[in-house]
Design a protein around this motif. Structure first.
Motif, PDB file in Angstrom:
ATOM      1  N   PHE A 234       2.063  -1.935  -6.262  1.00 19.18           N
ATOM      2  CA  PHE A 234       1.487  -2.604  -5.442  1.00 19.18           C
ATOM      3  C   PHE A 234       1.839  -4.316  -5.661  1.00 19.18           C
ATOM      4  O   PHE A 234       2.758  -4.712  -4.685  1.00 19.18           O
ATOM      5  N   VAL A 235       1.654  -4.731  -6.556  1.00 19.44           N
ATOM      6  CA  VAL A 235       1.865  -6.049  -7.199  1.00 19.44           C
ATOM      7  C   VAL A 235       3.268  -6.122  -7.056  1.00 19.44           C
ATOM      8  O   VAL A 235       3.698  -7.506  -6.339  1.00 19.44           O
TER       9      VAL A 235
ATOM     10  N   THR B 102       0.799  -1.117   0.253  1.00 23.71           N
ATOM     11  CA  THR B 102      -0.104   0.094  -0.024  1.00 23.71           C
ATOM     12  C   THR B 102       0.777   1.036  -0.051  1.00 23.71           C
ATOM     13  O   THR B 102       0.572   2.387  -0.582  1.00 23.71           O
ATOM     14  N   LYS B 103       1.940   1.345   0.896  1.00 24.74           N
ATOM     15  CA  LYS B 103       2.733   2.307   0.531  1.00 24.74           C
ATOM     16  C   LYS B 103       3.712   2.642  -0.642  1.00 24.74           C
ATOM     17  O   LYS B 103       3.727   3.893  -1.112  1.00 24.74           O
TER      18      LYS B 103
ATOM     19  N   GLY C  64       2.476  -8.411 -13.041  1.00 17.24           N
ATOM     20  CA  GLY C  64       2.594  -6.774 -12.619  1.00 17.24           C
ATOM     21  C   GLY C  64       2.623  -6.124 -14.025  1.00 17.24           C
ATOM     22  O   GLY C  64       1.751  -6.077 -15.048  1.00 17.24           O
ATOM     23  N   SER C  65       3.777  -5.238 -14.325  1.00 22.60           N
ATOM     24  CA  SER C  65       3.866  -4.323 -15.739  1.00 22.60           C
ATOM     25  C   SER C  65       5.077  -3.655 -15.342  1.00 22.60           C
ATOM     26  O   SER C  65       5.544  -3.394 -14.251  1.00 22.60           O
ATOM     27  N   VAL C  66       5.694  -3.234 -16.660  1.00 19.82           N
ATOM     28  CA  VAL C  66       6.788  -2.644 -16.387  1.00 19.82           C
ATOM     29  C   VAL C  66       6.450  -1.227 -15.662  1.00 19.82           C
ATOM     30  O   VAL C  66       7.250  -0.550 -15.095  1.00 19.82           O
TER      31      VAL C  66
ATOM     32  N   MET D 252     -10.890  -0.415 -10.168  1.00 21.78           N
ATOM     33  CA  MET D 252      -9.519  -1.001 -10.591  1.00 21.78           C
ATOM     34  C   MET D 252      -8.593  -1.430  -9.553  1.00 21.78           C
ATOM     35  O   MET D 252      -7.971  -2.629  -9.334  1.00 21.78           O
ATOM     36  N   ILE D 253      -9.023  -0.711  -8.435  1.00 21.68           N
ATOM     37  CA  ILE D 253      -8.228  -1.031  -7.132  1.00 21.68           C
ATOM     38  C   ILE D 253      -8.524  -2.354  -6.478  1.00 21.68           C
ATOM     39  O   ILE D 253      -8.111  -3.347  -6.238  1.00 21.68           O
ATOM     40  N   HIS D 254     -10.007  -2.562  -6.698  1.00 18.40           N
ATOM     41  CA  HIS D 254     -10.901  -3.718  -6.119  1.00 18.40           C
ATOM     42  C   HIS D 254     -10.237  -4.933  -6.828  1.00 18.40           C
ATOM     43  O   HIS D 254      -9.836  -5.844  -6.318  1.00 18.40           O
ATOM     44  N   LEU D 255     -10.085  -4.807  -8.229  1.00 19.89           N
ATOM     45  CA  LEU D 255      -9.487  -5.850  -9.219  1.00 19.89           C
ATOM     46  C   LEU D 255      -8.272  -6.167  -9.161  1.00 19.89           C
ATOM     47  O   LEU D 255      -7.673  -7.185  -8.939  1.00 19.89           O
ATOM     48  N   ASN D 256      -7.448  -5.131  -9.482  1.00 24.79           N
ATOM     49  CA  ASN D 256      -5.950  -5.188  -9.321  1.00 24.79           C
ATOM     50  C   ASN D 256      -5.238  -5.441  -7.958  1.00 24.79           C
ATOM     51  O   ASN D 256      -4.061  -6.088  -8.092  1.00 24.79           O
ATOM     52  N   VAL D 257      -5.773  -4.940  -7.065  1.00 23.61           N
ATOM     53  CA  VAL D 257      -5.141  -5.054  -5.579  1.00 23.61           C
ATOM     54  C   VAL D 257      -5.864  -6.023  -5.008  1.00 23.61           C
ATOM     55  O   VAL D 257      -5.346  -7.104  -4.490  1.00 23.61           O
ATOM     56  N   ILE D 258      -7.142  -5.853  -4.671  1.00 24.79           N
ATOM     57  CA  ILE D 258      -7.863  -6.331  -3.521  1.00 24.79           C
ATOM     58  C   ILE D 258      -8.271  -7.866  -3.998  1.00 24.79           C
ATOM     59  O   ILE D 258      -7.800  -8.796  -3.289  1.00 24.79           O
TER      60      ILE D 258
END
Lengths: 267, 321
Positions: free
Chosen positions: B162-163, A160-161, B142-144, B111-117
């Motif tokens: 984050f990933v 998160t950071k 992830g991604s470059v 996007m945060i819900h899918l890509n992170v959560i």
């Protein structure tokens, strides 16, 4: 110097730790404050202290759980309804959870993602828009040295950071031409606040080491950097060392080092 | 192709990198659980693979992973069908193009819900059983863009940062077990990512994109070897190396140029855009931009027909014809 500047700062996570110290710095410079935190009793206590010490500024409080869906927009509406314009936004509220990802509490981590990223994003969206339209304003995003190197045992927190740092640095480039609107990324090192207790890491090696810095010193660095429109603040030498290490050494080595520092001290 | 009993679960599997990864697994005789948002597209993709590789089992589950509790629903459905997941591929993701102070908040929250959560949630759900078995592999896409700021795709870049961080922490935590976590960092890739993100008119989307096939094949190979970090294509590798050398502000500036829209679609614009990045090596256009998927207009997400899934495989959208 306490004459009222006429400007207002909104600080999340303001009832203790870095948030509280930042609030004091704003108040000291004559800025009004809107203090936001989860637990009302702690918040009122903190607000009372500020009011007593700095009687010439206006102190507002909003107690709200910013890890809940829609809470950031609720906060925004509440502040708007009170007719308060925010010149300085401090996205500071956040927490961590220590442990092997295999074993840590998913619900707590999802709440953490909400507070540490979704709320930061939403408040930034609402207030940045206003600041750009007005042509002035400053935002302080509290990230962490954890954005510079992987943190086994604090995997979601460091993620998160890293989010906050990446997000904010992208924004800094986007708003470059608006000279009077600035975004500053504060990257504290391990700091003496209730973060460790909430994260259940009081026995970690790093927490029991001289690496832990004082909240007031960290806040001072952040405040000065924000008012100066600096892009990034690494307060104290410890933070600078973390960042240097993060940038220089390969991630796998950094991960191993951090892993051992976060493990409990052996009794 | 021998008939294996192992199964790969791939999210965002109906097109792009997810579909190509599914193809790689199928080719090696692994069974598939293909997951995507839109049932129609998913069925179509699954049927194609089933025809190509008749010896394997192809399951499909259509659901919107950006919704609360969706990962839990997916997990239960897989269990209900009596399937064991040996390989988890967290690939589903999308982007949103535009200056942050104007872009679509609801889309960014999804996007945060899918890509992170969902990414975290699915990892949390499948890791314990893999640890108990002391076997299993997880591929985190992830991604470059994980490595540098991404102006005009600020939230997307942040989710990919984050990933990277989360994945590397996991890798260290899992040392000493036989469960591996691999991180795949595609460069800008030719998928419907750009359409979904509304970035069809950007310099990047009209530049040299990697193909989903080469990204997936490179990713699959590294994944099966248990490689920690996989950066497909030379271009991608150069971009990641650059990110270690240049300061963030320089990277951000260069990336922004790639994300700007071409006024006309003249290719000349591409070359001009890249002059900022000092460390640009071969192709002028790509180096600063890692963001493969920044999209120009948020609003195109739902309307652009090729984009029916909300979560294309990260990489760029097909160029609109």
């Amino acid at each position: 110097m306490e004459n009222n500047s006429g400007k207002t700062a909104l600080i999340t996570g303001a009832s203790s730790g870095i948030g509280y110290e930042l609030t004091k710095l704003f108040a000291k410079d004559g800025h009004n404050v809107v203090m936001v935190a989860h637990h009302d009793d702690k918040l009122q206590q903190a607000a009372q202290q500020i009011k007593t010490e700095f009687p010439l500024i206006r102190v507002e409080t909003v107690s709200i759980d910013l890890s809940k869906d829609g809470s950031a927009d609720r906060l925004y509406s509440i502040v708007q309804d009170r007719g308060i314009q925010i010149e300085y936004l401090v996205n500071n509220a956040g927490f961590g959870e220590k442990g092997q990802f295999l074993e840590t509490d998913l619900d707590k981590e999802i709440a953490m993602i909400h507070l540490n990223t979704i709320t930061v994003l939403t408040l930034t969206k609402r207030y940045l828009r206003e600041m750009i339209n007005r042509g002035s304003g400053r935002i302080l995003q509290v990230s962490s040295v954890a954005a510079f190197l992987p943190h086994p045992l604090l995997a979601v927190y460091a993620g998160t950071k890293s989010f906050v740092k990446s997000f904010s640095e992208s924004l800094q480039d986007e708003i470059k031409e608006h000279k009077n609107v600035t975004i500053t990324v504060l990257c504290p090192p391990p700091t003496e606040t209730n973060f460790f207790e909430v994260a259940h890491m009081e026995n970690s090696k790093v927490v029991n080491s001289p690496q832990v810095q004082d909240a007031d010193e960290v806040a001072r660095g952040g405040y000065d950097g924000m008012m100066n429109g600096d892009a990034r603040v690494l307060p104290t030498l410890v933070a600078k060392m973390y960042a240097a290490q993060g940038i220089t050494l390969p991630d796998s080595i950094n991960a191993a080092i951090v892993h051992s520092q976060l493990e409990d001290i052996k009794k | 192709m021998e008939n294996k009993t192992s199964t790969a679960l791939i999210t965002g599997a109906s097109s792009g990198i997810g579909l190509e990864l599914a193809r790689c697994f199928a080719r090696d005789g692994h069974n598939l659980i293909m997951v995507a948002h839109y049932r129609g597209k998913l069925q179509e993709a699954a049927e194609k693979l089933h025809k190509e590789f008749p010896g394997i089992r192809v399951e499909t589950i259509a659901l919107d992973l950006s919704k609360d509790h969706a990962p839990e629903k997916l997990y239960k459905e897989v269990q209900h069908r009596g399937l064991q997941v040996d390989f988890l591929v967290n690939n589903a993701g999308f982007g949103e193009y535009g200056p942050f102070y104007k872009s679509d908040l609801q889309k960014e929250l999804a996007m945060i819900h899918l890509n992170v959560i969902a990414h975290v949630h699915l990892t949390k759900l499948y890791l314990p059983e893999m640890i108990s078995r002391n076997a299993g592999k997880i591929l985190q896409v992830g991604s470059v863009a994980s490595f540098m700021p991404a102006p005009l795709q600020s939230v997307y870049g942040a989710t990919k940062a984050f990933v990277l961080s989360f994945g590397e922490a996991l890798q260290e935590e899992l040392k000493g077990t036989k469960v591996t976590v691999s991180l795949l960092f595609p460069p800008a890739t030719d998928t419907n990512f750009f359409n979904v993100a509304g970035a069809q008119d950007t310099v990047l989307a009209n530049g040299n994109l990697a193909t989903a096939k080469e990204v997936a094949e490179s990713g699959y190979k590294g994944f099966m070897k248990g490689q920690a970090r996989i950066v497909p294509t030379l271009k991608g590798k150069i971009e990641v190396i650059q990110s270690n050398i240049l300061p963030d502000a320089a990277l951000a500036k260069a990336m922004k140029k790639q994300s700007e829209e071409i006024k006309s679609k003249k290719t000349a614009t591409k070359k001009a855009a890249t002059t900022e990045a000092p460390a640009t090596t071969s192709s002028e256009t790509e180096t600063p931009k890692k963001r493969t998927t920044k999209t120009a207009k948020a609003k195109t997400t739902e309307t652009a027909t090729p984009v029916t899934e909300t979560a294309p495989n990260k990489k760029g959208a097909k160029k609109t014809t």
